[in-house]
Each structure stands twice: as structure tokens, then as C-alpha cells.
Design an enzyme around this catalytic site. Structure first.
Site, PDB file in Angstrom:
ATOM      1  N   TYR A 184      10.246  25.522  28.003  1.00 37.09           N
ATOM      2  CA  TYR A 184       9.258  26.598  27.958  1.00 37.09           C
ATOM      3  C   TYR A 184       9.252  27.426  29.244  1.00 37.09           C
ATOM      4  CZ  TYR A 184       7.217  24.354  23.807  1.00 37.09           C
ATOM      5  OH  TYR A 184       7.009  23.825  22.552  1.00 37.09           O
ATOM      6  N   LYS A 235      16.217  12.802  24.044  1.00 39.57           N
ATOM      7  CA  LYS A 235      17.381  13.011  23.175  1.00 39.57           C
ATOM      8  C   LYS A 235      18.633  12.787  24.026  1.00 39.57           C
ATOM      9  CE  LYS A 235      19.108  14.089  19.118  1.00 39.57           C
ATOM     10  NZ  LYS A 235      19.062  13.114  18.013  1.00 39.57           N
ATOM     11  N   ASP A 267      14.065  12.277  17.295  1.00 44.99           N
ATOM     12  CA  ASP A 267      14.114  12.320  15.838  1.00 44.99           C
ATOM     13  C   ASP A 267      13.641  10.996  15.242  1.00 44.99           C
ATOM     14  OD1 ASP A 267      16.368  11.267  17.056  1.00 44.99           O
ATOM     15  OD2 ASP A 267      17.787  12.081  15.611  1.00 44.99           O
ATOM     16  N   ASP A 291       4.899  18.603  22.589  1.00 45.45           N
ATOM     17  CA  ASP A 291       4.191  19.605  21.805  1.00 45.45           C
ATOM     18  C   ASP A 291       4.257  19.246  20.324  1.00 45.45           C
ATOM     19  OD1 ASP A 291       2.958  21.905  20.927  1.00 45.45           O
ATOM     20  OD2 ASP A 291       4.477  23.278  21.696  1.00 45.45           O
ATOM     21  N   ASP A 295       1.195  16.872  17.813  1.00 41.76           N
ATOM     22  CA  ASP A 295       0.618  17.459  16.604  1.00 41.76           C
ATOM     23  C   ASP A 295       0.868  16.561  15.400  1.00 41.76           C
ATOM     24  OD1 ASP A 295      -0.243  19.578  18.085  1.00 41.76           O
ATOM     25  OD2 ASP A 295       0.764  21.118  16.911  1.00 41.76           O
TER      26      ASP A 295
END
Length: 408
Positions: A184, A235, A267, A291, A295
Site C-alpha cells: 500500500y 507467501k 491462501d 486487510d 475481514d
């Protein structure tokens, strides 16, 4: 049911140090240090910056402000609220998503309570003029690098989850998300043209060692105060930035032999959160993975409208906000769920100001309101009372006021 008899797994709210930061001095190696706001105040007067934002933000913030003010007054606390612009509301009024005055006021306050930002109206703006850019700038300006997102299943709302009861019963986890680094914020970024003349867009996932170390240390300390289990999500089978992340986390683990460390690819972690969420205690991960995963974890609990968050740094005021979005499709219709913002206000009291008793008043009032059957549409089920945002606020206020103050 009496408030005193309510049963609720509140470890996610109470199991990490209040307003702590980690000293960087060699003489006090990694010891916990309280921010100035958490020290016993000479006067229990606090300055709170309110950032209602966009969509349902003003509605849920108004409820949380009233609850915060009442709970504080009952415990001898006085608040000075100053409402400022952020996001789309700031764009419409000033032409920028984060006015300089807003950031200046926020930095000088004791804590910041945020509603929500964004909406369809500004979706086609260029990046620098998007509401979300203002939020990123605010986090960066406040130097809040640790985002704490508890995901706990309220017993009263167990059947609101889309997962089976036996899967969600007992879920109590904390996602520790790195907030000011990664893709970001990484550079280079932008738009360009490749060697074939085709248009491209690109971003950079990059972390410096100190950024990984400080969020990892934060997460280890939280895990130590909870159930002693920390899962680092990355990852590392594909991304160099994640390979580096894992290497730094492994090095940090040597300082925390009492915490059980595991690693999981993002994943697989997203799948495991749905398959068996109770396996997780504390999760630490980078900005973009955090992020997404937080959620997902929120929806396990039945509604994203129930979960608060805190963003903390080494010093200065913390930023407290619900993790839901601005929901422009229901804005102004009295349909919003204010529980997450009210619980964010409780986190503000507990972890931003060190005012435990007032925070517990709010936490207990939320539980009492749920036990009395009041629900907004997102958490409604047969046999409960469907009401709007305003009435939920009124019912929480009744519960706050009816409580007997805790013994000194």
C-alpha cells in the site's frame, strides 16, 4: 438477565497491554512501556477527535460518541470532542481527503474515533483524491503501525454466522496487521508501458527489517498475554518480501521461547479460517494480507458490523474504528449497525486512555442490549427485535446508565 451474569469471551479486548509500546533503547531491551495517555492522569479530562467520515459513518459515530460520553461521565471522566473532516466529506468541503487541520488536531488529541470513509460518489477520482488515500495518510501521519482486529463470536449471535455452530462456537482470535508498510505504501508504483508498448499498472511490496521486527514483537507480546500461540501468515513460497518476512519472524522468535510460533501461507490461512477458525489465537501478517484476512475473520462472527479495531504506534494517540465500510447503500436510513463503533469506543477507553471501568461499562452494556434481544438487520434472527441504529444506541445508553459502578 443481570449484567453481572453475562458470559462473553472478552479476552480479545482485555488480553494485551494497554497502550503499550516497545522501547527501542538497548538498556531496556524490548520491555513494555506505557504511552503517556495510559499513565494515571492528573485530570481525567480528555480531548477526542471525531472523524465521522462518509456513508453510515456519521450515524454510527454519533451513537458511539453519546455512549462514550455517558460512560465517561458516570466514571468521573470529561471529554472534549472536536469533529473534523476526513475522506469524501473532506474532499467535498476542502478538495483533499485529509486536510492539514484534521491531521494537526488528531495529533494533538488523546485519541481518535473514526466512523467510515468512502463511497460510490468518489470511486472514479484519481488516487490522490480518493477518500481511502486520506485514511492511509492519516495512519502514516499518526505513525500507527499496529492494527489490532479481534474476531470473537458473541454467544448471542452464534446462529448469525454463515458457518455451522460447532465451527464458530468458541472462536476468539486476534489479527495483528502491519499498517504502514508493504504494497500500500511501497515504491515504485504507478502506471507505465512495457517493452511491447502495452499499458501497465504496478505496485511494490517492500518491507524494511525494522518494520517487520516492530510488528512481530508487538504480536509476540500480545500472543504471550493470550494463549501463547502466534501464527505468521505470508507467501514465502513465491514472494521475496515474504521470504524476508519469515526470516525476520524466525529470528524474533528466539526472544519468545514461551510462545508457540507457526507459519502459514496466506491462501491456506484463508481456507483454514473457514474450515477450523478455533485453531488460531494470534495472527500476525503484512498490510494487504491482514486487510483481507481480518475481514474474512469478521464474517465468521456473523457480521462485520460487530467488530472494532485499534491502531497503535510507539507514542501519540491511537486510532479506533469499526472495521466495516461506509455502506452508502443504507446511509441515512437508520439501518446501520453501531455496535462495532461503540465497541471501538470501549477499546479507545481501555487501550487509548487506560480507563478500564468506563470501558467495561460499555462492553457490558453491549452484551446486555444483545441479551435483551435488540438487533439491526444484519444480525437479526427470528425471535429478536429488529430496530434501527438510533434505537440500538438508546438501548445501549439505558444499559450503560443502569449499571452499578465497580468498586474502587
Amino acid at each position: 438477565m443481570a449484567v453481572a451474569s453475562l458470559q462473553f469471551p472478552v479476552k480479545a479486548f482485555r488480553s494485551f497491554p494497554q497502550n503499550f509500546h516497545l522501547s527501542s533503547s538497548k538498556s531496556s531491551k524490548h520491555r513494555l512501556v506505557r504511552c503517556s495517555a495510559a499513565s494515571p492522569p492528573s485530570k481525567r479530562n480528555y480531548s477526542i477527535t471525531l472523524l465521522p467520515g462518509d456513508g453510515i459513518g456519521p450515524e454510527v459515530t454519533a451513537v458511539a460518541k453519546n455512549v462514550l460520553d455517558l460512560a465517561g461521565s458516570l466514571e468521573g471522566i470529561k471529554f472534549n470532542f472536536l469533529e473534523m473532516l476526513l475522506g469524501g466529506a473532506a474532499l467535498d468541503e476542502t478538495g483533499v481527503p485529509l486536510p492539514e487541520e484534521t491531521l494537526s488536531v488528531a495529533k494533538q488529541s488523546d485519541a481518535i474515533l473514526l466512523g467510515a470513509i468512502g463511497g460510490y460518489k468518489w470511486d472514479n477520482n484519481e488516487k490522490r483524491l480518493k477518500p481511502e488515500t486520506g485514511l492511509l495518510q492519516l495512519r502514516e501521519g499518526l505513525k500507527v503501525f499496529a492494527n489490532l482486529r479481534p474476531a470473537i463470536v458473541f454467544p448471542q449471535l452464534m446462529d448469525a454466522s454463515t458457518l455451522k455452530r460447532e465451527i464458530v462456537d468458541g472462536v476468539d482470535l486476534m489479527v495483528v496487521r502491519e499498517l504502514t508498510g508493504g504494497i500500500y505504501f511501497g515504491k515504485p508504483r504507478g502506471f507505465g508501458t512495457d517493452e511491447n508498448g502495452e499499458e501497465t499498472g504496478f505496485n511494490t511490496e517492500i518491507y524494511a527489517a525494522h518494520e517487520i521486527d516492530r510488528i512481530t514483537r508487538f504480536a509476540f507480546e500480545i500472543a504471550r498475554k493470550r494463549r501463547g500461540k502466534l501464527c505468521s501468515v505470508d507467501k514465502a513460497n513465491v514472494l521475496e518480501a515474504s521470504m524476508f518476512w519469515r526470516r525476520r519472524v524466525l529470528a524474533m522468535a528466539q526472544e519468545y521461547p514461551d510462545v508457540e510460533l507457526s507459519h502459514m501461507y496466506v491462501d491456506n490461512a484463508s481456507m483454514q479460517l473457514v474450515r477450523y477458525p478455533k485453531q488460531f489465537d494470534t495472527i500476525v501478517t503484512n498490510n494487504i494480507f491482514g486487510d483481507i484476512l481480518s475481514d474474512e475473520a469478521a464474517m465468521i462472527t456473523g457480521s462485520i458490523g460487530m467488530l472494532p479495531s485499534a491502531s497503535l504506534g510507539n507514542s501519540g494517540p491511537g486510532l479506533f474504528e469499526p472495521i466495516h465500510g461506509s455502506a452508502p447503500d443504507i446511509a441515512g436510513q437508520d439501518k446501520a449497525n453501531p455496535f462495532a463503533t461503540v465497541l471501538s469506543a470501549a477499546m479507545l477507553l481501555k487501550y487509548g486512555l487506560g480507563e478500564d471501568k468506563a470501558a467495561e461499562r460499555i462492553e457490558n452494556a453491549v452484551l446486555d442490549t444483545l441479551n435483551r434481544g435488540f438487533r439491526t438487520a444484519d444480525i437479526y434472527s427470528a425471535g429478536t427485535k429488529l430496530v434501527g441504529c438510533t434505537q440500538i444506541g438508546e438501548e445501549i445508553m439505558k444499559s450503560v446508565e443502569s449499571q452499578v459502578p465497580a468498586a474502587v
